[in-house]
Design a protein around this motif. Sequence first.
Motif, PDB file in Angstrom:
ATOM      1  N   SER A  84       0.838  -1.214   0.000  1.00  0.00           N
ATOM      2  CA  SER A  84       0.000   0.000   0.000  1.00  0.00           C
ATOM      3  C   SER A  84       0.868   1.257   0.000  1.00  0.00           C
ATOM      4  CB  SER A  84      -0.884   0.029   1.251  1.00  0.00           C
ATOM      5  OG  SER A  84      -1.873  -0.949   1.174  1.00  0.00           O
TER       6      SER A  84
ATOM      7  N   ARG B 100       1.547   4.301  -3.012  1.00  0.00           N
ATOM      8  CA  ARG B 100       1.312   5.713  -2.694  1.00  0.00           C
ATOM      9  C   ARG B 100       2.584   6.540  -2.865  1.00  0.00           C
ATOM     10  NH1 ARG B 100      -2.444   2.629  -0.326  1.00  0.00           N
ATOM     11  NH2 ARG B 100      -4.419   3.499   0.423  1.00  0.00           N
TER      12      ARG B 100
ATOM     13  N   ARG C 208      -7.903   2.333  -8.604  1.00  0.00           N
ATOM     14  CA  ARG C 208      -8.833   3.174  -7.831  1.00  0.00           C
ATOM     15  C   ARG C 208      -8.163   4.487  -7.415  1.00  0.00           C
ATOM     16  NH1 ARG C 208     -11.080  -1.923  -5.048  1.00  0.00           N
ATOM     17  NH2 ARG C 208     -12.879  -2.480  -6.332  1.00  0.00           N
TER      18      ARG C 208
ATOM     19  N   GLU D 129     -16.761  -7.769   2.369  1.00  0.00           N
ATOM     20  CA  GLU D 129     -15.845  -7.184   1.373  1.00  0.00           C
ATOM     21  C   GLU D 129     -14.924  -8.231   0.750  1.00  0.00           C
ATOM     22  OE1 GLU D 129     -14.828  -3.916  -0.053  1.00  0.00           O
ATOM     23  OE2 GLU D 129     -16.976  -4.019   0.177  1.00  0.00           O
TER      24      GLU D 129
END
Length: 430
Positions: free
Chosen positions: A24, A28, A99, A339
């Motif tokens: 993650s 970023r 996304r 999810e």
Amino acid sequence: MSTKTLKTNKTSLMGEIKVPGDKSISHRAVMFGSIAEGTTRIENFLPGEDCLSTISCFRKLGVEIIQNGSEVTVKGNGIDGLKPPEETLYVGNSGTTIRLMMGILSGLPFESRLEGDESIARRPMTRVTSPLSKMGARIDGRNSGEFTPLIVVGGKLSGITYQLPVASAQVKSAILLAGLQAEGDTVVLEPVKTRDHTERMIKQFGGKVEREGDAVKVAGGQGLKAADINIPGDISSAAFFLVAGAVVPGSEIVLKNVGLNPTRTGIIDVLEAMGANITIEPYDQDAAEPAGDITIKYSKLNATTIEGNLIPRLIDEIPVIALLATQAEGKTVIKDAGELKVKETNRIDTVVNELRKLGANIEATEDGMIVYGQQDLFGDTVSAHGDHRIGMMLSIAALLCKKDVVLEQSEAVAVSYPGFFDDLYSLVQE
Ligand code: S3P
């Protein structure tokens, strides 16, 4: 597609591992480096397929990125310096890439086409396209914008206040990235707190972001400045060794430099609740992203319940937690985790079906699973189904199996952990 014969029937795992950089945070770091002014240097970047997809997409937007293994230099031109792509932005298997990029592209005055592999083509996108459209972007896709391929036409954006319908760091991050370019403030309200790497990184790149209770707020029109980013090891990768150490009798494993951001450490809470023998030595508590060393030793485990606010803090670890639960005495219940159905695979079905092939006593529920332990595991042919975390979980399961285990689609592990098998088998005592 490759098939791998896994190591089985092991008596102990011993040694030390430095897991690769956090996935993650790696995504970023490249994204923020690309939209900031100046040269960003990234250390301990994860050179897995997903993060390489992010690099490839930003190169197509005209950003110069030099990648040398886990060292990356990003020559950012500022967000206005991004150029219209001449070809499709291909995101491979990476939900985070597609996304979060939509948030960035929404504010840019050109058209981009985004597409990924067959797993990406099944993943829901309206959760992102809907708020970004409300801010002023034009986004089209198959089934009224629900699925790839997606076309984003960016432009002037207005800030919004948006209540997330699902607890999702990807959706929150996409809106914040658009919000940085919008007119006025953007506020995202989270039903449950999700990983906050985006918020931390906005600050590292000189921006401002505020949290008050469930609300995260950014002001529009903020310019970001390059930063030096040192990425800790990925706790989601460490999780496979934490579980291996806890369940393979006689094991003792030390994991160095593991990210300990509290929005990600649910796996540690679960191991502690089950009675695992785990010790943590944190480094500098004031680091932008906290990290430390973790030692795990084999011990007897008891079942637990995993639900509510804990779920987003361990969402990617649930496949390997299901395996952990097969070795814990009693009934482990995992709920509030619907999810899982829209991850790289439907992870309720893939976990239940594949672990059953190995003899686990596990059943699917509407929003999770129920596991009965302690259960001896045997052996069979299983498949990763193209899902990296399923492949790694099954490789740990095999260590306990009394008969041969063959893993189909083992290449999937390279999405987040290219050196997984080398690291794992370096711990095996022959
Ligand atoms: C991620 C957020 C989570 C997680 C994914 C990475 C991120 O997804 O499952 O692996 O980097 O923001 P959701 O935001 O869809 O829950």
